[in-house]
Design a protein around this motif. Structure first.
Motif, short mmCIF file in Angstrom:
data_model
loop_
_atom_site.label_atom_id
_atom_site.label_comp_id
_atom_site.label_asym_id
_atom_site.label_seq_id
_atom_site.Cartn_x
_atom_site.Cartn_y
_atom_site.Cartn_z
N LEU A 40 0.75 -0.81 -0.03
CA LEU A 40 -0.51 -0.42 0.41
C LEU A 40 0.88 1.37 -0.43
O LEU A 40 1.40 1.14 0.99
CB LEU A 40 -1.01 0.08 1.46
CG LEU A 40 -1.84 -0.58 1.43
CD1 LEU A 40 -2.46 -0.96 2.55
CD2 LEU A 40 -2.94 -1.33 -0.36
N LYS A 41 1.07 1.86 -1.00
CA LYS A 41 1.74 3.47 -1.05
C LYS A 41 0.75 4.37 -1.18
O LYS A 41 -0.39 4.43 -0.56
CB LYS A 41 2.53 3.56 -2.68
CG LYS A 41 3.59 2.36 -2.53
CD LYS A 41 4.23 2.42 -3.82
CE LYS A 41 5.18 1.42 -3.74
NZ LYS A 41 5.88 1.17 -5.11
N ALA A 57 -6.98 3.76 -6.73
CA ALA A 57 -7.22 2.48 -7.17
C ALA A 57 -8.08 1.38 -6.51
O ALA A 57 -9.16 0.43 -6.32
CB ALA A 57 -5.62 1.54 -7.26
N ASN A 69 -2.12 4.51 -4.53
CA ASN A 69 -3.29 3.66 -4.24
C ASN A 69 -5.08 3.70 -3.36
O ASN A 69 -5.40 2.62 -4.25
CB ASN A 69 -2.59 2.71 -3.48
CG ASN A 69 -1.29 1.84 -4.10
OD1 ASN A 69 -1.10 1.93 -5.07
ND2 ASN A 69 -0.49 0.96 -3.64
#
Length: 99
Positions: free
Chosen positions: A3-4, A10, A7
């Motif tokens: 998880l960045k 998305a 994200n």
């Protein structure tokens, strides 16, 4: 799963897609996209006219406007009827005040 920071969109799109596949969110999204697409066409047509592509811009703008009118015809009809009714009442009031 990594998880960045970027994200979030998305994950939201995956959730909406899953709900649409399951049929829970489908009817609402169909109506929403039915209104968003003509608005996008109007925006693209306006953008095309502003950028110098006048002919194609006006064609896309006209298609978008006609499509939006068709999608909102259930609302435009009663509003037009109310407007005609109020205009007729105002004409009657003006004739009575003139005598």
């Amino acid at each position: 799963m990594n998880l960045k920071k970027g994200n979030g969109l998305a994950i939201v799109l995956i959730a909406v897609g899953a709900l649409m596949i399951l049929g829970i969110f489908g009817p609402l999204m169909g109506k929403l996209f039915g209104l968003i697409f003509p608005i996008i066409l109007i925006a693209l047509g306006y953008y095309g006219v502003r950028r110098g592509k006048v002919l194609i811009g006006w064609i896309i703008l006209a298609i978008g406007i006609l499509s939006l009118i068709a999608k909102l015809s259930w609302l435009i009809g009663p509003i037009l009827g109310i407007a005609v009714l109020l205009f007729g009442i105002s004409l009657l009031k003006n004739k009575r005040s003139n005598y």
